[in-house]
Design a protein around this motif. Structure first.
Motif, PDB file in Angstrom:
ATOM      1  N   TYR A  10       0.834  -1.200   0.000  1.00 35.17           N
ATOM      2  CA  TYR A  10       0.000   0.000   0.000  1.00 35.17           C
ATOM      3  C   TYR A  10       0.871   1.254   0.000  1.00 35.17           C
ATOM      4  O   TYR A  10       0.609   2.204  -0.744  1.00 35.17           O
ATOM      5  N   ALA A  11       1.904   1.259   0.836  1.00 35.30           N
ATOM      6  CA  ALA A  11       2.775   2.435   0.915  1.00 35.30           C
ATOM      7  C   ALA A  11       3.438   2.736  -0.426  1.00 35.30           C
ATOM      8  O   ALA A  11       3.583   3.906  -0.812  1.00 35.30           O
ATOM      9  N   TYR A  15      -2.530   1.566  -3.024  1.00 32.58           N
ATOM     10  CA  TYR A  15      -3.738   0.741  -2.923  1.00 32.58           C
ATOM     11  C   TYR A  15      -3.343  -0.651  -2.462  1.00 32.58           C
ATOM     12  O   TYR A  15      -2.175  -1.051  -2.534  1.00 32.58           O
ATOM     13  N   VAL A  16      -4.340  -1.409  -2.007  1.00 32.05           N
ATOM     14  CA  VAL A  16      -4.136  -2.811  -1.673  1.00 32.05           C
ATOM     15  C   VAL A  16      -5.453  -3.537  -1.911  1.00 32.05           C
ATOM     16  O   VAL A  16      -6.530  -2.989  -1.663  1.00 32.05           O
ATOM     17  N   ALA A 140     -10.473   5.431   0.116  1.00 30.28           N
ATOM     18  CA  ALA A 140     -11.694   4.845  -0.419  1.00 30.28           C
ATOM     19  C   ALA A 140     -11.644   3.338  -0.197  1.00 30.28           C
ATOM     20  O   ALA A 140     -10.601   2.710  -0.394  1.00 30.28           O
ATOM     21  N   VAL A 141     -12.771   2.780   0.228  1.00 25.54           N
ATOM     22  CA  VAL A 141     -12.913   1.333   0.366  1.00 25.54           C
ATOM     23  C   VAL A 141     -13.868   0.883  -0.739  1.00 25.54           C
ATOM     24  O   VAL A 141     -15.050   1.221  -0.720  1.00 25.54           O
ATOM     25  N   ALA A 200     -10.856  -3.368  -2.319  1.00 26.77           N
ATOM     26  CA  ALA A 200      -9.683  -2.548  -2.622  1.00 26.77           C
ATOM     27  C   ALA A 200      -9.728  -1.296  -1.757  1.00 26.77           C
ATOM     28  O   ALA A 200     -10.765  -0.625  -1.681  1.00 26.77           O
ATOM     29  N   ILE A 201      -8.640  -1.005  -1.076  1.00 25.23           N
ATOM     30  CA  ILE A 201      -8.511   0.238  -0.313  1.00 25.23           C
ATOM     31  C   ILE A 201      -7.456   1.080  -1.009  1.00 25.23           C
ATOM     32  O   ILE A 201      -6.363   0.587  -1.304  1.00 25.23           O
ATOM     33  N   PHE A 202      -7.791   2.353  -1.307  1.00 19.89           N
ATOM     34  CA  PHE A 202      -6.803   3.188  -1.973  1.00 19.89           C
ATOM     35  C   PHE A 202      -6.848   4.624  -1.466  1.00 19.89           C
ATOM     36  O   PHE A 202      -7.883   5.122  -1.011  1.00 19.89           O
ATOM     37  N   SER A 203      -5.705   5.281  -1.557  1.00 17.79           N
ATOM     38  CA  SER A 203      -5.554   6.674  -1.148  1.00 17.79           C
ATOM     39  C   SER A 203      -6.347   7.590  -2.064  1.00 17.79           C
ATOM     40  O   SER A 203      -6.462   7.337  -3.262  1.00 17.79           O
ATOM     41  N   TYR A 204      -6.892   8.669  -1.507  1.00 14.67           N
ATOM     42  CA  TYR A 204      -7.633   9.607  -2.367  1.00 14.67           C
ATOM     43  C   TYR A 204      -6.704  10.404  -3.274  1.00 14.67           C
ATOM     44  O   TYR A 204      -7.171  11.137  -4.150  1.00 14.67           O
TER      45      TYR A 204
END
Length: 269
Positions: A10-11, A15-16, A140-141, A200-204
């Motif tokens: 993710y870093a 996203y992951v 965002a999830v 999926a979780i990702f940075s805005y």
């Protein structure tokens, strides 16, 4: 919740993609309630066309298909199933791992349905332009309710682009934002395909969009936008019903002044 490898991914990438957040039974329940919300809305005069407007180039969209995306926001107001989803322990633990906080607030929820054969794409953009925050804690999830691939309009991302920071908004429509399509074309993005139930979780700040649905299959997704309680908006925009609801930990910024107890936030979704 997440392994060290997943946190590192993710870093590096912004996203992951996770397999084991919700059980099959939970996904089935969410899916049924999701369909019920849309079915009830069909009998009303509700506007549900969430197609992106503005002057972006609509590449890969054959003429005469009337492309669209059906959209409903704030699903937690339609069914208690979505309220339970918001405080789901494994989802909160995963978000806490990537956000680096034990205090998480709701920003908003929304559902997008891309119908078969005419599901509209979304141009590459950053969610930052819709609701900028001082410390960029927003994530965002993205919950896949159908198997999602390039043919039926899955996510498209530029891995690692969250490290670039905010990029120039090139949209001609103040209600919709997109980046320079020559610099960040959809055709050069990486497909983020997902199976039903994957999250999926990702940075805005991640540059992302999605492909058109030219297949014979529907693509349904449910999205939850979250922020750290320690963060603060740079502008008051995209204020949604229920925004600021504390889903994990505490919110030391919550208003305690009794004089404002009957003063709801203005909804601008």
């Amino acid at each position: 919740m997440l392994t060290d490898e997943q946190k590192q991914f993710y870093a590096e990438n912004g996203y992951v993609l996770l397999d084991d957040v919700f059980s099959k039974e939970e996904v089935d329940e969410i899916s049924r309630e999701y369909d019920s919300v849309f079915a009830r809305a069909q009998g009303t005069n509700s506007q549900m066309d969430g197609t992106w407007t503005g002057d972006w180039q609509r590449d890969g969209m054959p003429d005469g298909r009337n492309f669209t995306v059906h959209s409903i926001h704030n699903l937690q107001f339609h069914s208690a199933t979505f309220m339970r989803m918001l405080v789901h322990q494994r989802m909160m633990e995963a978000c806490s791992d990537v956000m680096g906080t034990q205090n998480i607030l709701l920003h908003h929820t929304k559902a997008h349905v891309k119908p078969p054969g005419r599901g509209s794409p979304y141009p590459m953009h950053q969610d930052y332009h819709y609701f900028p925050f001082r410390h960029d804690s927003m994530v965002a999830v993205f919950i896949h309710l159908d198997d999602s691939d390039v043919e039926n309009g899955c996510l498209a991302v530029y891995p690692g682009s969250h490290k670039l920071g905010p990029q120039k908004d090139c949209s001609s429509d103040p209600g919709f934002h997109h980046l320079d399509q020559e610099q960040f074309p959809l055709s050069k993005a990486s497909a983020l395909e997902g199976r039903r139930g994957q999250v999926a979780i990702f940075s805005y700040l991640l540059i992302h969009g999605s492909y058109p649905n030219l297949s014979e299959r529907t693509r349904r997704m449910l999205l939850v936008q979250l922020m750290a309680a320690e963060d603060e908006p740079l502008k008051m925009m995209h204020v949604s019903p229920g925004q600021g609801l504390c889903l994990l930990g505490t919110n030391s910024r919550a208003d305690t002044d009794i004089r404002r107890r009957h003063q709801p936030a203005e909804a601008t979704d």
